[in-house]
Design an enzyme around this catalytic site. Sequence first.
Site, PDB file in Angstrom:
ATOM      1  N   TYR A  47       0.847  -1.203   0.000  1.00 50.37           N
ATOM      2  CA  TYR A  47       0.000   0.000   0.000  1.00 50.37           C
ATOM      3  C   TYR A  47       0.867   1.231   0.000  1.00 50.37           C
ATOM      4  O   TYR A  47       1.821   1.310   0.768  1.00 50.37           O
ATOM      5  CB  TYR A  47      -0.921   0.014   1.234  1.00 50.37           C
ATOM      6  CG  TYR A  47      -2.367   0.080   0.822  1.00 50.37           C
ATOM      7  CD1 TYR A  47      -2.839   1.187   0.125  1.00 50.37           C
ATOM      8  CD2 TYR A  47      -3.252  -0.962   1.087  1.00 50.37           C
ATOM      9  CE1 TYR A  47      -4.160   1.240  -0.299  1.00 50.37           C
ATOM     10  CE2 TYR A  47      -4.562  -0.914   0.668  1.00 50.37           C
ATOM     11  CZ  TYR A  47      -5.017   0.193  -0.028  1.00 50.37           C
ATOM     12  OH  TYR A  47      -6.308   0.236  -0.459  1.00 50.37           O
ATOM     13  N   GLU A  49      -0.470   4.847  -0.596  1.00 48.04           N
ATOM     14  CA  GLU A  49      -1.219   6.084  -0.868  1.00 48.04           C
ATOM     15  C   GLU A  49      -0.305   7.286  -0.680  1.00 48.04           C
ATOM     16  O   GLU A  49       0.477   7.345   0.271  1.00 48.04           O
ATOM     17  CB  GLU A  49      -2.430   6.175   0.066  1.00 48.04           C
ATOM     18  CG  GLU A  49      -3.565   5.289  -0.403  1.00 48.04           C
ATOM     19  CD  GLU A  49      -4.775   5.354   0.524  1.00 48.04           C
ATOM     20  OE1 GLU A  49      -4.651   5.886   1.633  1.00 48.04           O
ATOM     21  OE2 GLU A  49      -5.834   4.855   0.125  1.00 48.04           O
ATOM     22  N   ASP A 193      -5.220  13.938 -25.293  1.00 47.97           N
ATOM     23  CA  ASP A 193      -5.248  12.551 -24.835  1.00 47.97           C
ATOM     24  C   ASP A 193      -4.599  11.729 -25.950  1.00 47.97           C
ATOM     25  O   ASP A 193      -5.199  11.522 -27.004  1.00 47.97           O
ATOM     26  CB  ASP A 193      -6.709  12.134 -24.608  1.00 47.97           C
ATOM     27  CG  ASP A 193      -6.846  10.644 -24.274  1.00 47.97           C
ATOM     28  OD1 ASP A 193      -5.848   9.913 -24.358  1.00 47.97           O
ATOM     29  OD2 ASP A 193      -7.982  10.236 -23.944  1.00 47.97           O
ATOM     30  N   THR A 219      -2.655   6.425 -22.216  1.00 44.22           N
ATOM     31  CA  THR A 219      -2.557   5.086 -21.653  1.00 44.22           C
ATOM     32  C   THR A 219      -1.097   4.662 -21.797  1.00 44.22           C
ATOM     33  O   THR A 219      -0.310   5.316 -22.483  1.00 44.22           O
ATOM     34  CB  THR A 219      -3.412   4.067 -22.431  1.00 44.22           C
ATOM     35  OG1 THR A 219      -2.915   4.007 -23.775  1.00 44.22           O
ATOM     36  CG2 THR A 219      -4.873   4.451 -22.446  1.00 44.22           C
ATOM     37  N   LYS A 222      -0.971   0.789 -25.141  1.00 46.17           N
ATOM     38  CA  LYS A 222      -1.283   0.700 -26.574  1.00 46.17           C
ATOM     39  C   LYS A 222       0.049   0.754 -27.330  1.00 46.17           C
ATOM     40  O   LYS A 222       0.845  -0.160 -27.180  1.00 46.17           O
ATOM     41  CB  LYS A 222      -2.278   1.785 -26.942  1.00 46.17           C
ATOM     42  CG  LYS A 222      -3.610   1.590 -26.166  1.00 46.17           C
ATOM     43  CD  LYS A 222      -4.688   2.594 -26.490  1.00 46.17           C
ATOM     44  CE  LYS A 222      -5.911   2.352 -25.609  1.00 46.17           C
ATOM     45  NZ  LYS A 222      -6.957   3.371 -25.806  1.00 46.17           N
ATOM     46  N   ARG A 228      -1.070  -2.305 -18.608  1.00 46.72           N
ATOM     47  CA  ARG A 228      -2.342  -1.589 -18.700  1.00 46.72           C
ATOM     48  C   ARG A 228      -2.357  -0.454 -17.667  1.00 46.72           C
ATOM     49  O   ARG A 228      -2.241  -0.708 -16.467  1.00 46.72           O
ATOM     50  CB  ARG A 228      -3.441  -2.594 -18.367  1.00 46.72           C
ATOM     51  CG  ARG A 228      -4.822  -2.268 -18.823  1.00 46.72           C
ATOM     52  CD  ARG A 228      -5.615  -3.552 -18.964  1.00 46.72           C
ATOM     53  NE  ARG A 228      -5.232  -4.171 -20.223  1.00 46.72           N
ATOM     54  CZ  ARG A 228      -5.673  -3.737 -21.411  1.00 46.72           C
ATOM     55  NH1 ARG A 228      -6.538  -2.752 -21.499  1.00 46.72           N
ATOM     56  NH2 ARG A 228      -5.261  -4.311 -22.520  1.00 46.72           N
TER      57      ARG A 228
END
Length: 426
Positions: A47, A49, A193, A219, A222, A228
């Site tokens: 974790y 954060e 984008d 992203t 691609k 991903r």
Amino acid sequence: MKRDSKVFEIIEKERQRQMSGLELIASENFVSDEVMEAMGSVMTNKYAEGYPGKRYYGGCQFVDETEQLAIDRLKELFGAVWANVQPHSGAQANMAVFLTLLKPGDKFMGLDLSHGGHLSHGSKVNSSGMLYDPIAYEVDEETGMVDYDKMEEVALREKPKLILAGASAYSRDWDYKRMREIADKIGAFLMADIAHPAGLIAVGLLNDPLKYCHVVTSTTHKTLRGPRGGIIMMGEDFENPFGKKTMKGVVRKMSSLFDSGVFPGTQGGPLEHVIAAKAVAFGEALTKEYKDYMKQVKSNAEVMAQAFVEKGYHVISEGTDNHLMLIDLRTKFPEITGRKVENTLVLADITVNKNMVPFDTRSPFQASGLRVGTPAITTRGMKEEHMPVIVDFIDQMISDIDNEELIPKIKKQVNEMMAEFPMFAW
Ligand SMILES: *Cc1c(COP(=O)(O)O)cnc(C)c1O
């Protein structure tokens, strides 16, 4: 024998599918063995954060290192002055930017979904269309290219607070300079984008949006060929939208707002295993091998588009500047839907996706077009000479779409062809 044989048997079947098929979905790719290894690593247990050096949990010293490495490599790759590598996906990156720059009800402008835009650019079924007030610009019906004059006309009339460049099914480069001039006339933010062409932009094969846009999202899975995920970046050169005196001040102010837009604005704990894999992928993208790969992707796409044209298909905008093309089936086969073609080709292990074409007369579920891209097959090692062979498979099947005897014949040829292009270690 695995403890969970059920899941691992299914995974093995998926691996076989990927190995033996012709993968022409423009948004897909095959990651390297090292990207895969980082993704499946112990980093998933942590974790974290917050951001490197500023976490809400102890024991983050090593995930801090991989996350910082991912940030530094990404900045080098695009010449960015700031980057956030935590967005879980491209849509999440967009959501975080909208949350930062827009208030609920604010107007923004993106490319119409049926003209190549993305769901997260203002579709009614996406939060971008529910929380904000989206308006659209379009491509010209004749040329298939974005109509910047019309865009300017609509922008001056509607005064959106943000203008968004970028698309999922658009094969041409973008005039970010022109869009910045339009945005400046109405004091709007300009966002790009680059989810699809990011890899081509990174190696300088397409115009650089970071020179003109206030913020750029993408992203990583691609053309970038990473795990991903999503990213957000800022370039050096933009004017001061927050009334700060120096460029450094603007970057400091805006970057901390974007960071907050990601966490805690729209996400919780970052996926540190995916971030480690992003670091690996960005490292790969900085190599000469990757640049050569991108050149090959583009060259393959050009040859493939030409092959479709020679078979009498209408390729929207008559060609491509990037890794994909959109084919309007209506010219050659007015009765056949994109859906039918997608469903038939997959039976022969050829994967494409149906797509709306600009000014489509069919619904998105039927669609009159096909979107085809070369990133995945180029990773497999395919070159220009293979493109006409692939187009010929597709054309044979569409031309004789109800002939069930043809399917196993093409499938056999596809499988034999793909066996000549094995993939990495995995
Ligand atoms: C693919 C894509 C996205 C969404 O990416 P996800 O990771 O699937 O959320 C966003 N914008 C554009 C233009 C895309 O093509």
